[in-house]
Structure formats: structure tokens, C-alpha cells
Design an enzyme around this catalytic site. Structure first.
Site, mmCIF file in Angstrom:
data_model
loop_
_atom_site.group_PDB
_atom_site.id
_atom_site.type_symbol
_atom_site.label_atom_id
_atom_site.label_comp_id
_atom_site.label_asym_id
_atom_site.label_seq_id
_atom_site.Cartn_x
_atom_site.Cartn_y
_atom_site.Cartn_z
ATOM 1 N N LEU A 13 13.002 1.495 12.150
ATOM 2 C CA LEU A 13 12.265 2.586 12.807
ATOM 3 C C LEU A 13 12.010 2.314 14.283
ATOM 4 O O LEU A 13 11.577 3.197 15.012
ATOM 5 C CB LEU A 13 10.949 2.851 12.066
ATOM 6 C CG LEU A 13 11.105 3.402 10.660
ATOM 7 C CD1 LEU A 13 9.789 3.345 9.902
ATOM 8 C CD2 LEU A 13 11.645 4.833 10.704
ATOM 9 N N SER A 37 12.356 -5.274 5.366
ATOM 10 C CA SER A 37 12.173 -6.623 5.948
ATOM 11 C C SER A 37 11.017 -7.340 5.245
ATOM 12 O O SER A 37 10.926 -8.566 5.285
ATOM 13 C CB SER A 37 11.864 -6.512 7.445
ATOM 14 O OG SER A 37 10.632 -5.808 7.638
ATOM 15 N N ILE A 52 0.838 -1.204 0.000
ATOM 16 C CA ILE A 52 0.000 0.000 0.000
ATOM 17 C C ILE A 52 0.873 1.255 0.000
ATOM 18 O O ILE A 52 0.580 2.243 -0.670
ATOM 19 C CB ILE A 52 -0.971 -0.032 1.207
ATOM 20 C CG1 ILE A 52 -1.819 -1.300 1.129
ATOM 21 C CG2 ILE A 52 -1.854 1.214 1.213
ATOM 22 C CD1 ILE A 52 -2.560 -1.656 2.376
ATOM 23 N N SER A 90 -6.830 -0.576 10.442
ATOM 24 C CA SER A 90 -7.447 -1.702 9.740
ATOM 25 C C SER A 90 -8.841 -1.964 10.271
ATOM 26 O O SER A 90 -9.111 -1.751 11.457
ATOM 27 C CB SER A 90 -6.588 -2.962 9.954
ATOM 28 O OG SER A 90 -7.298 -4.115 9.557
ATOM 29 N N ALA A 91 -9.701 -2.463 9.415
ATOM 30 C CA ALA A 91 -11.059 -2.836 9.827
ATOM 31 C C ALA A 91 -11.028 -3.940 10.882
ATOM 32 O O ALA A 91 -12.025 -4.198 11.553
ATOM 33 C CB ALA A 91 -11.847 -3.310 8.614
ATOM 34 N N PHE A 125 3.065 3.491 7.365
ATOM 35 C CA PHE A 125 2.626 2.149 6.940
ATOM 36 C C PHE A 125 3.444 1.050 7.620
ATOM 37 O O PHE A 125 3.020 -0.084 7.686
ATOM 38 C CB PHE A 125 2.823 1.979 5.430
ATOM 39 C CG PHE A 125 1.933 2.818 4.571
ATOM 40 C CD1 PHE A 125 2.415 3.970 3.961
ATOM 41 C CD2 PHE A 125 0.618 2.464 4.352
ATOM 42 C CE1 PHE A 125 1.602 4.745 3.141
ATOM 43 C CE2 PHE A 125 -0.207 3.232 3.527
ATOM 44 C CZ PHE A 125 0.289 4.371 2.929
ATOM 45 N N ASN A 137 -1.033 -15.055 2.953
ATOM 46 C CA ASN A 137 -2.091 -15.191 3.952
ATOM 47 C C ASN A 137 -3.451 -14.771 3.403
ATOM 48 O O ASN A 137 -4.479 -15.294 3.793
ATOM 49 C CB ASN A 137 -1.782 -14.283 5.160
ATOM 50 C CG ASN A 137 -0.532 -14.738 5.908
ATOM 51 O OD1 ASN A 137 -0.517 -15.810 6.494
ATOM 52 N ND2 ASN A 137 0.523 -13.947 5.832
ATOM 53 N N TYR A 147 -2.099 -9.013 16.087
ATOM 54 C CA TYR A 147 -1.967 -7.990 15.031
ATOM 55 C C TYR A 147 -3.066 -6.943 15.213
ATOM 56 O O TYR A 147 -2.808 -5.739 15.251
ATOM 57 C CB TYR A 147 -2.055 -8.628 13.645
ATOM 58 C CG TYR A 147 -2.460 -7.665 12.559
ATOM 59 C CD1 TYR A 147 -3.768 -7.651 12.070
ATOM 60 C CD2 TYR A 147 -1.561 -6.740 12.056
ATOM 61 C CE1 TYR A 147 -4.150 -6.748 11.095
ATOM 62 C CE2 TYR A 147 -1.949 -5.835 11.074
ATOM 63 C CZ TYR A 147 -3.251 -5.845 10.605
ATOM 64 O OH TYR A 147 -3.640 -4.938 9.641
ATOM 65 N N TYR A 149 -8.514 0.470 6.918
ATOM 66 C CA TYR A 149 -8.623 -0.189 5.614
ATOM 67 C C TYR A 149 -9.521 -1.405 5.733
ATOM 68 O O TYR A 149 -9.418 -2.148 6.715
ATOM 69 C CB TYR A 149 -7.275 -0.730 5.141
ATOM 70 C CG TYR A 149 -6.107 0.191 5.136
ATOM 71 C CD1 TYR A 149 -4.822 -0.334 5.110
ATOM 72 C CD2 TYR A 149 -6.240 1.577 5.157
ATOM 73 C CE1 TYR A 149 -3.707 0.481 5.098
ATOM 74 C CE2 TYR A 149 -5.135 2.397 5.149
ATOM 75 C CZ TYR A 149 -3.871 1.850 5.113
ATOM 76 O OH TYR A 149 -2.768 2.653 5.099
ATOM 77 N N LYS A 206 -3.159 -2.658 16.393
ATOM 78 C CA LYS A 206 -3.867 -1.539 15.742
ATOM 79 C C LYS A 206 -4.781 -0.833 16.746
ATOM 80 O O LYS A 206 -4.828 0.406 16.805
ATOM 81 C CB LYS A 206 -4.690 -2.041 14.547
ATOM 82 C CG LYS A 206 -3.864 -2.655 13.420
ATOM 83 C CD LYS A 206 -2.938 -1.647 12.775
ATOM 84 C CE LYS A 206 -2.261 -2.247 11.556
ATOM 85 N NZ LYS A 206 -1.266 -1.336 10.942
HETATM 86 C C1 WQD Z 1 -10.546 -12.820 3.104
HETATM 87 C C2 WQD Z 1 -11.543 -13.966 2.940
HETATM 88 C C3 WQD Z 1 -11.018 -15.895 4.259
HETATM 89 C C4 WQD Z 1 -7.351 -16.928 2.052
HETATM 90 C C5 WQD Z 1 -7.005 -9.694 6.952
HETATM 91 C C6 WQD Z 1 -6.683 -8.781 8.111
HETATM 92 C C7 WQD Z 1 -6.846 -7.347 7.697
HETATM 93 C C8 WQD Z 1 -5.992 -7.090 6.487
HETATM 94 C C9 WQD Z 1 -6.456 -8.001 5.355
HETATM 95 C C10 WQD Z 1 -3.730 -6.400 6.833
HETATM 96 C C11 WQD Z 1 -11.890 -14.636 4.257
HETATM 97 C C12 WQD Z 1 -10.945 -16.213 2.767
HETATM 98 C C13 WQD Z 1 -8.503 -16.282 2.476
HETATM 99 C C14 WQD Z 1 -7.446 -18.229 1.489
HETATM 100 C C15 WQD Z 1 -9.824 -18.173 1.811
HETATM 101 N N1 WQD Z 1 -4.637 -7.332 6.784
HETATM 102 N N2 WQD Z 1 -9.714 -16.900 2.348
HETATM 103 N N3 WQD Z 1 -8.681 -18.801 1.375
HETATM 104 O O1 WQD Z 1 -8.856 -12.111 6.940
HETATM 105 O O2 WQD Z 1 -10.539 -10.521 5.855
HETATM 106 O O3 WQD Z 1 -8.355 -9.608 6.637
HETATM 107 O O4 WQD Z 1 -6.248 -9.350 5.808
HETATM 108 O O5 WQD Z 1 -3.810 -5.242 6.596
HETATM 109 O O6 WQD Z 1 -6.435 -6.516 8.749
HETATM 110 O O7 WQD Z 1 -7.602 -9.037 9.169
HETATM 111 O O8 WQD Z 1 -8.429 -11.109 4.651
HETATM 112 O O9 WQD Z 1 -7.713 -12.065 2.487
HETATM 113 O O10 WQD Z 1 -7.056 -13.270 4.628
HETATM 114 O O11 WQD Z 1 -9.437 -13.317 3.861
HETATM 115 O O12 WQD Z 1 -10.934 -18.737 1.707
HETATM 116 O O13 WQD Z 1 -6.425 -18.867 1.083
HETATM 117 O O14 WQD Z 1 -10.965 -14.955 2.117
HETATM 118 O O15 WQD Z 1 -11.612 -16.955 4.970
HETATM 119 O O16 WQD Z 1 -13.262 -15.017 4.200
HETATM 120 P P1 WQD Z 1 -9.128 -10.926 6.079
HETATM 121 P P2 WQD Z 1 -8.064 -12.472 3.882
#
Ligand code: WQD
Length: 342
Positions: free
Chosen positions: A59, A34, A12, A128-129, A84, A201, A152, A180, A156
Site C-alpha cells: 500500500l 508482511s 484486529i 492507539s492509546a 489497519f 512484544n 511508533y 485502541y 499515530k
Molecule cells: C502491557 C503491560 C508491560 C510484556 C503497546 C503499545 C500499544 C499497543 C499495545 C499496538 C505493561 C507488561 C509486557 C511482557 C510484561 N500496540 N509486560 N512482560 O506497552 O501497554 O502497549 O502494545 O497497537 O500501542 O503501546 O502493551 O502488552 O506490551 O504491555 O510485564 O513480556 O505488560 O510492562 O505493563 P503496552 P504490552
């Protein structure tokens, strides 16, 4: 304005750097690399047509951070900081809580103290939301209570509280907290984008890595939620819209008296995992093989933004469509199958 962007080599951060330059601002990047590759900087300079000053710095090292800001103040000066820098993987934070509390809190406190010493008082924070926690009301508004379900998220929540307390103690600060929702997409050039290190992730980078052949299939974490098709629903926002929200917030902070403000940055629409998979297949022409897997611990069924406050107060709203998000993500991944070069 001349803006110090911490974590400016990240996903971002890099997109925001490009939009700051495009809006006529000057930028200095501070990053420890990193979680980003130095080759991002060359891509940014290629796209912006200018060279970008970069400080490679830890930092969390206060003396180094204070020296950085003091030196910049002796030179062309810093008018604001967009922060960020920080670790952001939910699952990793559960396994390594001390690393997350140490890194995310120390870097933020170090930057804030260096700003105070250096006479810089405008600060935009990457929140973050996730701070809305497990609120049963899916549509999130900024007045909702904050909590978290993982370290995490707690970093926030804690940093937002630190910023509130700072604003109460010294109303000369102008602090904008940006919550976000789910950032996805890439700059339409395909030259910069999301490049997670290791196992992705988040949903979109996993989908694009399946599409480009780096992963075999997507695991859909649960299809028994109380949602349109049983899969998780999120408010995906194009990273270019997210970056634009930072510029709008930065410029707004220069006009208001409130020392602390908070805004959601989301589209206001929820999209399910299977809807995202279908949209990506349509935009990319690539089928995404998937299997239904067990729910991921800590996942919520559904949440999305009420973006009205940012629209009302910043004159900002997300404009890119789901198809834009998918097409731009695919262009980045297909042109950079292994991400940024080392
Ligand atoms: C989205 C949807 C999963 C991966 C997190 C953090 C948030 C921000 C964004 C940092 C969910 C599904 C995911 C996969 C899946 N992080 N999924 N298979 O968990 O809403 O938010 O990441 O800034 O702060 O909380 O995002 O993309 O991990 O998941 O089915 O391999 O996709 O279950 O429904 P999330 P996500």
C-alpha cells in the site's frame, strides 16, 4: 456497505472483517502479508461461509493502490476504508525509526490519495492509546493533548494530524479515529487469533506462549510502580469488542456531519500484569511461571480509557469480561500452538 479493509489479514483486521460480514457488510481485504499468514484468509472464509476478495499489495506503492481502488470502483464499488495496515511494535520502532515512518506514513498517505482520486471519503483509522503519551492523568479522555515516546507512537500522532488537516480542507470526508487500548483475546471459535511473528512484544501473547510451552517463563517488567501491586496497569479490551467498535463507528460516520471524529475504544477498567497472570491461570488451568525483571524503558505505570464518548455517540461499550479475554486467548493458542499454518 462495501468496505476495503487494509491489513485485513492481521489480528484486529481479521476479527473486524468477520464482524463486518456478520453485520451484513461486504468486505475486500488489502494486505501485503508482511505480518500475517495467508492461511488467515481460509480461516475467515470458513467462519464467514463466504469467499473474501483479497488484494496482495504494498500500500506504500501509490500507483498500485490507486489502481486497486479505481478497479474496485469500476466494479462493485467501495463505500469506506478501514485502515489497519501498519507496523506496530513499540520497541522495534525505536530500533528502526525510518522503517516505521516510511511504512506507516506512506501507506496511509497512499490510501488517502487513492481514496480521494477514487471518490471514496469514509475512512476509519486504527489509532492507539499510545498517542496520550506520558499524561499524568491515568484515565484518558479524547480531549487530552497527544504526544508520543517512541516512533511508533509518533506515527499515530502524525497520522491523526494529517487526518485533522484533511478534514479541515475538505469537509466531504467522514473520518473516524479509533484509539485502541490493549487488544487481547480471540474469536470464541479458536480459529483466528493473535499470532505475532517472532518474539512477542505484548503481554498476552507472551503469556499464552508460556502456557502452551513455547516460552519458559514470563518476565514481569517491574513491580515497583505506584499501582495496586506494583506492576503495570492497562485497559485490556477483548478484540471482539474492539471489532464491534469499528462497525459502530463506520455506521455512525454515515449519519453525522462532522468530517473528523475520535473515540476511545477501551473498557474503562485497569488490570495489572499480575492480575492478568492470575486471571489467565484461572481461565486456562495453566500456571504461568514468571520472574520480576527490570522495568521496560518507555513503559508507563498505568493508563485506561474513559469510554463514555464512544458509548454516548456510538452506542458502543465493551461487554466481554477479563475471563472471556483469557479463555478465548487460551482456546486460540491451545488449538494453534504454533499459530497459523504457513
Ligand atoms: C502491557 C503491560 C508491560 C510484556 C503497546 C503499545 C500499544 C499497543 C499495545 C499496538 C505493561 C507488561 C509486557 C511482557 C510484561 N500496540 N509486560 N512482560 O506497552 O501497554 O502497549 O502494545 O497497537 O500501542 O503501546 O502493551 O502488552 O506490551 O504491555 O510485564 O513480556 O505488560 O510492562 O505493563 P503496552 P504490552
Amino acid at each position: 456497505m462495501r468496505v476495503l479493509v487494509t491489513g485485513g489479514a492481521g489480528y484486529i483486521g481479521s476479527h473486524t472483517v468477520l464482524q463486518l460480514l456478520g453485520a451484513g457488510h461486504s468486505v475486500v481485504i488489502a494486505d501485503d502479508f508482511s505480518n500475517a499468514k495467508p492461511s488467515v484468509i481460509g480461516r475467515l472464509e470458513e467462519l464467514a461461509g463466504v469467499s473474501i476478495p483479497v488484494h496482495r499489495v504494498d500500500l506504500s506503492d501509490y500507483p498500485a493502490t490507486a489502481e486497486l481502488i479505481a478497479a474496485e470502483q469500476q466494479g462493485e464499488g467501495i463505500d469506506a476504508v478501514i485502515h489497519f495496515a501498519g507496523f506496530k511494535a513499540v520497541g522495534e520502532s525505536v530500533d528502526k525509526p525510518l522503517d516505521y515512518y516510511r511504512n506507516n506514513l506512506d501507506t496511509t498517505l497512499s490510501v488517502l490519495e487513492a481514496m480521494r482520486a477514487g471518490g471514496v471519503r469514509t475512512f476509519v483509522f486504527s489509532s492507539s492509546a499510545t498517542v496520550y503519551g506520558e499524561n499524568p492523568v491515568c484515565e484518558r479522555t479524547e480531549d487530552m493533548p497527544t504526544s508520543a515516546t517512541n516512533p511508533y507512537g509518533w506515527t499515530k500522532v502524525m497520522i491523526e494530524q494529517i487526518l485533522r488537516d484533511l478534514a479541515v480542507a475538505d469537509d466531504s470526508w467522514r473520518i473516524g479515529v479509533l484509539r485502541y487500548f490493549n487488544p487481547v483475546g480471540a474469536h470464541p471459535s479458536g480459529r483466528i487469533g493473535e499470532d505475532p511473528s517472532g518474539f512477542p512484544n505484548n503481554l498476552m501473547p507472551f503469556v499464552t506462549q508460556v502456557a502452551v510451552g513455547r516460552r519458559q517463563e514470563l518476565s514481569v517488567f517491574g513491580d515497583d510502580y505506584d499501582t495496586v501491586d506494583g506492576t503495570g496497569v492497562r485497559d485490556y479490551i477483548h478484540v471482539e469488542d474492539l471489532a464491534a467498535g469499528h462497525i459502530a463507528a463506520l455506521e455512525r460516520l454515515g449519519q453525522i456531519d462532522a468530517p473528523w471524529s475520535v473515540w476511545n475504544l477501551g473498557t474503562g477498567s485497569g488490570v495489572s500484569v499480575l492480575q492478568m497472570v492470575a486471571a489467565f491461570a484461572a481461565a486456562s488451568g495453566r500456571e504461568i511461571p514468571y520472574r520480576i525483571a527490570p522495568r521496560r524503558p518507555g513503559d508507563l505505570a498505568a493508563n485506561w480509557a474513559d469510554p463514555a464518548k464512544a458509548h454516548r455517540e456510538l452506542g458502543w461499550r465493551a461487554t466481554r469480561t477479563l475471563d472471556d479475554m483469557c479463555a478465548d486467548s487460551w482456546r486460540w493458542q491451545s488449538q494453534n500452538p504454533d499459530g497459523y499454518p504457513d
